[in-house]
Motif scaffolding. Structure first.
Motif, PDB file in Angstrom:
ATOM      1  N   ARG A   1      55.370 -29.794  -4.991  1.00  0.00           N
ATOM      2  CA  ARG A   1      54.709 -28.876  -3.735  1.00  0.00           C
ATOM      3  C   ARG A   1      55.402 -27.952  -3.453  1.00  0.00           C
ATOM      4  N   GLN A   2      56.510 -27.366  -3.560  1.00  0.00           N
ATOM      5  CA  GLN A   2      57.466 -26.446  -3.252  1.00  0.00           C
ATOM      6  C   GLN A   2      56.426 -25.430  -3.356  1.00  0.00           C
ATOM      7  N   ASN A   3      56.471 -25.293  -4.807  1.00  0.00           N
ATOM      8  CA  ASN A   3      55.807 -23.600  -5.438  1.00  0.00           C
ATOM      9  C   ASN A   3      54.535 -23.807  -4.722  1.00  0.00           C
ATOM     10  N   LEU A   4      53.777 -24.988  -4.662  1.00  0.00           N
ATOM     11  CA  LEU A   4      52.137 -24.859  -4.552  1.00  0.00           C
ATOM     12  C   LEU A   4      52.185 -24.578  -3.114  1.00  0.00           C
ATOM     13  N   ASP A   5      52.753 -24.648  -2.185  1.00  0.00           N
ATOM     14  CA  ASP A   5      52.607 -24.597  -0.828  1.00  0.00           C
ATOM     15  C   ASP A   5      52.544 -22.879  -0.432  1.00  0.00           C
ATOM     16  N   GLY A   6      54.250 -22.453  -1.367  1.00  0.00           N
ATOM     17  CA  GLY A   6      54.309 -21.035  -1.467  1.00  0.00           C
ATOM     18  C   GLY A   6      53.143 -20.398  -2.338  1.00  0.00           C
ATOM     19  N   VAL A   7      52.724 -20.247  -2.892  1.00  0.00           N
ATOM     20  CA  VAL A   7      51.131 -19.609  -3.629  1.00  0.00           C
ATOM     21  C   VAL A   7      50.257 -19.850  -3.099  1.00  0.00           C
ATOM     22  N   LEU A   8      49.852 -21.181  -1.961  1.00  0.00           N
ATOM     23  CA  LEU A   8      48.972 -21.036  -1.475  1.00  0.00           C
ATOM     24  C   LEU A   8      49.351 -20.599   0.022  1.00  0.00           C
ATOM     25  N   LYS A   9      50.112 -20.557   0.629  1.00  0.00           N
ATOM     26  CA  LYS A   9      50.232 -19.264   1.757  1.00  0.00           C
ATOM     27  C   LYS A   9      50.144 -17.655   1.450  1.00  0.00           C
TER      28      LYS A   9
END
Length: 165
Positions: A67-75
């Motif tokens: 979740r953290q990895n994807l959220d950072g990439v999406l930001k």
């Protein structure tokens, strides 16, 4: 598969997978200027049937990322104008991740570069080698998903802490 004291073939195989993943990440960043996860997100969102987006959780599960990895990439991708998160028309509490027109254009411009990346990376492999590797990696994926070590991991108890003190 036989395993000796040093781990044998399985140890070497998993180490090679680790190295291969790291090389892939480094080469994608160096050659295309995006991260491997950004590449995967663009590819996932550009698939047919995803024109209206997909939920964050579905994307996370599809890519097997945290979740953290994807959220950072999406930001980062939102900042670059490649994706947006919009309210889900079916559930206003949820949000959908959608590829923007700019993101789709960017993805389409990358296609020739991606094809050349694949060609160079696989130049030492025959078509049959590629098919075999794809089949074997899929089998390994399923094996990894089914791993459950709960019954083989020794339990940590408070008495162990008392004995150490």
């Amino acid at each position: 598969m036989i395993v000796n004291e040093s781990g044998g073939i399985p140890n070497r195989l998993f180490f090679r997978l680790f190295q291969t993943g790291n090389i892939l990440q480094r080469q994608v960043q160096n050659e295309m200027g995006i991260s491997a996860v950004q590449w995967a997100v663009l590819g996932a969102l550009s698939r047919e049937g995803f024109e209206d987006g997909t939920s964050f959780n579905q994307l996370k599960e599809y890519l097997y990322v945290s979740r953290q990895n994807l959220d950072g990439v999406l930001k980062r991708m939102e900042r670059d104008g490649h994706v947006v998160r919009i309210p889900d028309p079916q559930d206003r509490r949820a949000r959908l991740v959608v590829l923007t027109e700019s993101g789709r254009t960017f993805w389409n411009r990358l296609q020739d570069t991606i094809a050349e990346f694949y060609r160079q990376a696989m130049q030492g492999m025959s078509f049959d080698d590629g098919v075999s590797l794809l089949h074997l990696l899929k089998k390994l994926q399923h094996g990894l998903i089914d791993v459950s070590l709960e019954s083989t991991i020794p339990e940590h108890t408070d008495t162990e802490n008392l004995e150490a003190e």
